[in-house]
Scaffold this motif. Sequence first.
Motif, PDB file in Angstrom:
ATOM      1  N   TRP A 106       0.776  -1.363  -0.130  1.00  0.00           N
ATOM      2  CA  TRP A 106      -0.078   0.016   0.057  1.00  0.00           C
ATOM      3  C   TRP A 106       0.809   1.350   0.040  1.00  0.00           C
ATOM      4  O   TRP A 106       0.524   2.131  -0.611  1.00  0.00           O
ATOM      5  N   GLY A 107       1.926   1.412   0.722  1.00  0.00           N
ATOM      6  CA  GLY A 107       2.587   2.402   0.756  1.00  0.00           C
ATOM      7  C   GLY A 107       3.286   2.802  -0.699  1.00  0.00           C
ATOM      8  O   GLY A 107       3.077   4.069  -1.079  1.00  0.00           O
ATOM      9  N   THR A 108       3.765   1.875  -1.356  1.00  0.00           N
ATOM     10  CA  THR A 108       4.417   2.474  -2.605  1.00  0.00           C
ATOM     11  C   THR A 108       3.282   2.597  -3.687  1.00  0.00           C
ATOM     12  O   THR A 108       3.271   3.638  -4.612  1.00  0.00           O
ATOM     13  N   PHE A 109       2.010   1.802  -3.583  1.00  0.00           N
ATOM     14  CA  PHE A 109       1.011   2.303  -4.174  1.00  0.00           C
ATOM     15  C   PHE A 109       0.300   3.646  -4.139  1.00  0.00           C
ATOM     16  O   PHE A 109      -0.046   4.577  -5.027  1.00  0.00           O
ATOM     17  N   VAL A 110       0.258   4.137  -2.901  1.00  0.00           N
ATOM     18  CA  VAL A 110      -0.118   5.542  -2.369  1.00  0.00           C
ATOM     19  C   VAL A 110       0.902   6.673  -2.900  1.00  0.00           C
ATOM     20  O   VAL A 110       0.483   7.622  -3.621  1.00  0.00           O
ATOM     21  N   ILE A 111       2.079   6.146  -2.702  1.00  0.00           N
ATOM     22  CA  ILE A 111       3.212   7.133  -3.170  1.00  0.00           C
ATOM     23  C   ILE A 111       3.213   7.503  -4.577  1.00  0.00           C
ATOM     24  O   ILE A 111       3.120   8.466  -5.141  1.00  0.00           O
TER      25      ILE A 111
END
Length: 122
Positions: free
Chosen positions: A34-39
Motif C-alpha cells: 500500500w505504501g508504494t501504491f499510495v506514493i
Amino acid sequence: MPVLMVFLGGMVGAPVRFLVDRAVQRRHDGVFPWGTFVINTTGSFVLGALGAAAVHHGLGADLSLLLGTGVCGGFTTFSTFSYETVRLMEDGSLAEAGLNAVGSLALGLAAAALGFALLTWV
C-alpha cells in the motif's frame, strides 16, 4: 543550475517517500504494498498538476525541475513497484501482484490526468 534543482528536489522527495511508505504500510496488514501504491498515485497526481502549471500557468523551468524531476522523481518509485510486484508473484500472491500492476498503472494515469485537468481548470 538544472542539476542543482534536480539534486535539491531529490533530497526532499526521497526521504518523504520513505516516511510516507512506512506510515501507510504500518496501517495495513497483509502482503499488498500500500505504501508504494499510495506514493506512486500521489506522485502521478502532483506531476500531472505540475505539467499543467508549466503549460498553462507559466511555471518556470527551474521550478519544474525542482518539483517535477527532483521532488516527484525522488518521491515516486518505479523500481520499488516492480520489485514488490515480482516479490508478490514469487510468494504466490498472484491476485495481489495483478492488482498492484494493473491498479498502479490505471490509478497512476487517472491521477496524472486529474492533476493536469484540475490545474488547467484553475
